[in-house]
Design a protein around this motif. Structure first.
Motif: not given
Lengths: 668, 372
Positions: A520-522, A274-284, A231-238, A204-209
């Motif tokens: 990729v899930r809406d 403008t409303p934000p466009e939420p990021g897509s969910d990922l089903v691993l 790192t991980g999917v958080e980075k690859a599919w950022d 999965v990896g992690y995120v930071n600012e």
């Protein structure tokens, strides 16, 4: 002037002057107005317009990451900070005492609050700046693992059902007393919650600012405060996860009121939010239960990795690197790690928990023999019936190449050579094939030593050629081919690449791109866009050859003398190949407690199961683990067992005694 | 006392009254428009002040000039006394003492100092028997009459009113006939006094700040951070005026006013609100109305039978004129912020009554032809 005369005469000249003055001054005013309103009018109108339009970013919620069953692996979660504006805090000591009474601040925190508030109050500007009092107010969830707490009415605290620690719901307490805490406010922000922590940390990896340089380099795409997958999917599919921020546009009046531009006329009517466009969910593709089994099986071992691939689709069901550490969660929640001894920490650091070993190359040892075999058969160097005699070692150009079985295997054919891992057989095969033929089949055909096209960053390793030796070593020696044939020498492959290659052997020659994201899930509709399996290469190998190699791997597990016989699963057999790679290391920087460990061999096991209908490929790598058959194979067995259990229906017909058919229609 | 001979309203009187009426109407409409932004119904209260002011103007206009002439010293010294008292006992608002607080009503002595000064100067020149151009020596006494209230008002401090007092004093002297050489000498002395006043801190720090702000705003030099902060308010007024364009944004559509960025919108800065709504044409029209009023009143001075009445008329007109000039100049950034109301438009009883008082005094000269 003489009294009684009509005064009008006397002042006539002065009157003219006065008139001139009045007109002159008014003319100056009129010119000024003309300048302001007509010449500069547009500029001032724009200034007035721009000056009061406020554009606030509405951050887009980051997409969630879930496993193949929909269990959360990384989700955004709201945490609350207690803030204060120093200007409104006339008696900081009093407020600090009150917060201590409420259990929100400790003594140290209270002293720090008083000091910071007093300092900020010195300056006319900083006294109006919000400063954090307590970050991450403890809410209704456990501060350690964020599981919802259970209220204990006796002690009046919340208790975590998982780790048993108890805490106060500071967030609720502060909210309830906010009216008496003048100048204080509760401000929420989102953090990334990784409920599985270390278990899926590498995948999965992690995120930071983002930092200032990244904001600069992004040319407006990133803003300070945005988070970025590291790192991980958080980075690859950022990009997929991040979505697009929205914008809240409104007018701000001088007294701070918010005015919705929709009700206004003129230039403001064009403003819109403008409303934000939420990021897509990922089903691993990860199967959390299998991942957990892999971790438990690896737990007693020091270091290594487990990869499990769906042989037909290339989906990665298990991607576990050992040891693992949940770093992202700690980074974001600002909680100190719970203490360990310095020795243990040094040891853990040396074992590189941050490195995903499933994607790092190591010498594969005897697992490589499967591909040497196919190379020999396909190049016509050996026939299916070719045999040699193993006396425990092979003398080549005056140098003795030892078989791992010192006493020798005696007369050995291919199946037996694979099942019992006869090195002498493969030394001879390697001698006949030569370096480049081995490299051709292992690398160019089965993709070992090459990048696999996986979602995460990998270090592909190496299957050397003669050319490589000439370029990178002093010279090429035919002995190199003998070593390469048994997966030693300079051959290095990643567990993931090995799994992919084995999958291609057992699935009819399809070299698949291993992938970690199933769909990729809406987030709004829940609609999933599946990631289709991708065949990178089709390998044409006669069934007879494949069956021969499969038989060898079947015997390695299920045969009497098989190298992994101890791990065999009677009810629903699997097949595999052990590997024990010499990897003696000397690293003076390591802790003394690990010196002995470093001299041991790498233990490998690659398996597929069920043997009759290969569905899952498992590769287990144990760094300096020792003998592959006894160390790595049991881990693979546990993963396969769990896999079977989770798909009992699918393999129902294969269980022994159910179908009553011959277990293996292969002939030696 | 009322023996003075009446004469029918002349055209100048009608013009003045007509211009005054229009100004009052514009004022109420602007306040009403401002009410749509702020929700404060000042225009309704303003009607009361207008009626009260018209009453005052009427009474003053029909009083006998002789009454004023004889009581001038009383008015003048009473005003000076009040200015002294207000320094001691005045209500302190925003670090200055300008008001007496009498229950709900507050009284601003400097508003009375203006007409009192006009009467005192008129009386002085009326008594002078020298028809020649005045020399500096001859002007020492009237200069003293000006300097005394100016100094007291400066101490309050109230720079705006001081400036008006000085300007009014000079206007009267100028109209009476001051020698060019003397006038230039006086001007030189005053120009020399300004840096002196600056150095000796007669000019208050906040006033200096306003001047610095004004200098930075007019682009004379780049603004520092503090200046950028403090020029917020005057700059917002500039944005408002500028936003008006040719024709203005229309009633109730002013951005600056609507968003309440205009400081003192109903008061000192009412012109900015007006200019934003009505644009250049509207502002020009307003200037025209003030011009008509001032010129008509000056014509009355010309027609006045005696020196005293003429000078009172000129002085009273000067009060209105300079206040208009300073206010609009301040709002449009020509002058530093001095804090003056715009006659007849700004909301408030003090401003309305003192402006009406001036109109009444000026009209008196045109209505009475009696001898003093």
């Amino acid at each position: 002037m003489i009294r009684g005369l009509d005064g009008s005469v006397e002042y006539r000249a002065h009157f003219r002057w006065a008139l001139l003055l009045v007109l002159g001054v008014f003319l100056v005013l009129a010119v000024r107005l003309f300048h302001l309103q007509v010449l500069e009018g547009t500029r001032y109108a724009n200034l007035a317009w721009m000056g009061h339009v406020t554009r606030d970013v509405i951050p887009a919620p980051r997409g969630a990451i879930v496993d193949r069953e929909g269990r959360p692996l990384a989700v955004d979660m709201e945490v609350a900070d207690l803030m204060v504006v120093p200007h409104y805090l006339k008696e900081p000591a009093e407020a600090a005492d009150r917060l201590r009474e409420l259990g929100v601040l400790d003594e140290e925190g209270a002293a720090s609050l008083v000091q910071r508030v007093q300092q900020a109050r010195q300056d006319r500007k900083t006294r109006f700046w919000k400063i954090p009092v307590v970050r991450n107010l403890q809410g209704p969830r456990c501060p350690e693992d964020l599981t919802p707490g259970v209220y204990d009415p006796k002690r009046q605290v919340l208790v975590c059902p998982v780790c048993g620690r108890s805490w106060l719901d500071q967030r609720a307490i502060v909210q309830a007393h906010l009216h008496e805490l003048r100048g204080f406010s509760v401000q929420t922000r989102m953090v990334r919650w990784l409920p599985e922590g270390a278990l899926t940390a590498h995948a999965v990896g992690y995120v930071n600012e983002v930092n200032a340089q990244e904001v600069e380099a992004s040319r407006g795409a990133l803003r300070p405060g945005d988070v970025l997958g590291r790192t991980g999917v958080e980075k690859a599919w950022d990009r997929t996860l991040r979505g697009a921020d929205g914008e809240d546009v409104y007018l701000r009046s001088a007294d701070g009121r918010r005015i919705d531009p929709r009700g206004l006329e003129g230039p403001f009517a064009d403003l819109h939010s403008t409303p934000p466009e939420p990021g897509s969910d990922l089903v691993l593709t990860l199967a959390l239960d299998l991942q957990r089994v892999a971790r438990e099986a690896m737990a007693p071992l020091r270091s290594g990795a487990v990869v499990a691939l769906d042989a037909d689709t290339g989906e990665v069901l298990v991607l576990y690197s050992h040891p693992s550490r949940a770093m992202g969660r700690h980074l974001q929640l600002d909680r100190p790690r719970r203490g360990s001894s310095p020795e243990a920490l040094a040891e853990e650091g040396f074992l590189a928990p941050q490195v995903n070993k499933a994607l790092r190359p190591f010498p594969p040892g005897s697992t490589f023999k499967v591909f040497t075999s196919i190379a020999g058969l396909m190049e016509g160097v050996i026939g299916p019936d070719w045999k040699t005699t193993c006396y425990g070692s092979y003398l080549f150009k005056g140098r003795r190449f030892r078989c791992f079985k010192r006493s020798g295997h005696g007369e050995t054919g291919l199946i037996r050579a694979l099942a019992e891992s006869c090195d002498v057989y493969f030394y001879q095969l390697g001698e006949m094939l030569g370096m480049d033929a081995i490299a051709h089949w292992a690398r160019d055909v089965f993709g070992l030593g090459e990048p696999t096209g996986f979602d995460l960053r990998e270090y592909p390793g190496l299957v050397p050629t003669e050319r490589w030796y000439l370029r990178h070593r002093l010279s090429y020696q035919p002995g190199h081919a003998l070593n390469a044939a048994v997966g030693q020498g300079d051959v290095k492959v990643t567990p993931l690449a090995l799994a992919r290659a084995l999958a291609a052997v057992v699935n009819g020659g399809r070299l698949l791109r291993p992938h970690l994201v199933r769909a990729v899930r809406d987030p709004a509709t829940g609609q999933e866009t599946p990631i289709e399996p991708e065949v990178q290469r089709t390998i044409q190998i006669p069934d007879a050859f494949v069956d021969l190699v499969k038989r060898g791997m079947y015997d390695a597990v299920n045969g009497e003398k098989g190298t992994a016989a101890s791990a065999a699963l009677q009810e629903l057999p699997f097949a595999g190949k052990t590997g024990t790679a010499q990897a003696r290391e000397h690293r003076p920087d390591g802790p003394a407690s690990l010196e002995g460990w470093l001299t041991q061999d790498h233990a490998w096991f690659m398996a597929y199961g069920p043997a009759q209908r290969p569905r899952l490929v498992v590769v287990v790598f144990v760094e300096h683990g020792g003998f592959g058959g006894s160390v790595a194979a049991p881990v693979a067995r546990k993963v396969l067992e769990a896999y079977y259990a989770s798909r009992a229906d699918e393999f129902g017909d294969l269980w022994e005694g159910v179908a009553g058919e011959d277990l293996l229609p292969l002939q030696p | 006392m009322i023996s003075s001979q009446r004469r029918p309203f002349s055209r100048a009187v009608w013009t003045a009254l007509f211009a005054l009426l229009l100004l009052l109407v514009v004022g109420v409409l602007t306040l009403g428009s401002a009410a749509s932004y702020t929700g404060e119904r000042f225009h309704e209260t303003q009607l009361v002040w207008i009626l009260l002011g018209l009453g005052v103007a009427g009474v003053v206009a029909f009083l006998d000039m002789r009454f004023f002439e004889q009581l001038s010293p009383v008015f003048y010294w009473a005003a000076v006394l009040l200015l002294l008292l207000v320094l001691g006992f005045g209500k302190e608002v925003n670090a200055s003492r300008r008001w007496f607080s009498l229950g709900d009503v507050s009284l601003q002595p400097s508003e009375f100092a203006k007409p009192a000064l006009v009467l005192m100067l008129a009386r002085f020149f009326h008594g002078e028997r020298n028809p020649e151009r005045y020399t500096l020596r001859m002007l020492l006494r009237p200069l003293g009459y000006v300097a005394l209230p100016v100094a007291l008002v400066m101490m309050e401090p109230d720079l705006g009113t001081s400036l008006v007092l000085i300007a009014v004093g000079f206007s009267v002297m100028f109209f009476e006939g001051i020698r060019l050489r003397s006038f230039l000498t006086l001007l030189g002395v005053i120009l020399l006094l300004i840096p002196l006043a600056w150095e000796l801190n007669v000019i208050q720090p906040y006033q200096k700040e306003r001047v610095r702000t004004w200098l930075s705003m007019s682009g004379a030099r780049p603004a520092t951070r503090e200046e950028a902060d403090s020029r917020m308010q005057p700059e917002q007024a500039l944005w408002a005026v500028g936003s008006g364009g040719w024709t203005g944004r229309g009633s109730g559509q002013a951005i600056q006013s609507r968003l309440r960025y205009l400081p003192e919108m109903h008061n000192d800065y009412i012109f900015a609100a007006f200019a934003e709504e009505r644009g250049f044409f509207g502002a020009l029209g307003l200037l025209g109305l003030y011009g008509a009023l001032v010129v008509a009143l000056l014509v009355l001075a010309l027609r006045a039978r005696e020196r005293f009445a003429a000078l009172v008329c000129v002085g009273a007109t000067a009060i209105l004129f300079w206040q208009v000039v300073f206010n609009i100049g301040m709002v449009t950034g020509l002058f530093p912020v001095v804090g003056l109301t715009l006659p007849f438009l700004s909301y408030g009883g003090s401003s309305m009554i003192s402006s009406m008082l001036a109109v009444g005094m000026a009209l008196n000269a045109g209505l009475h032809r009696g001898h003093v």
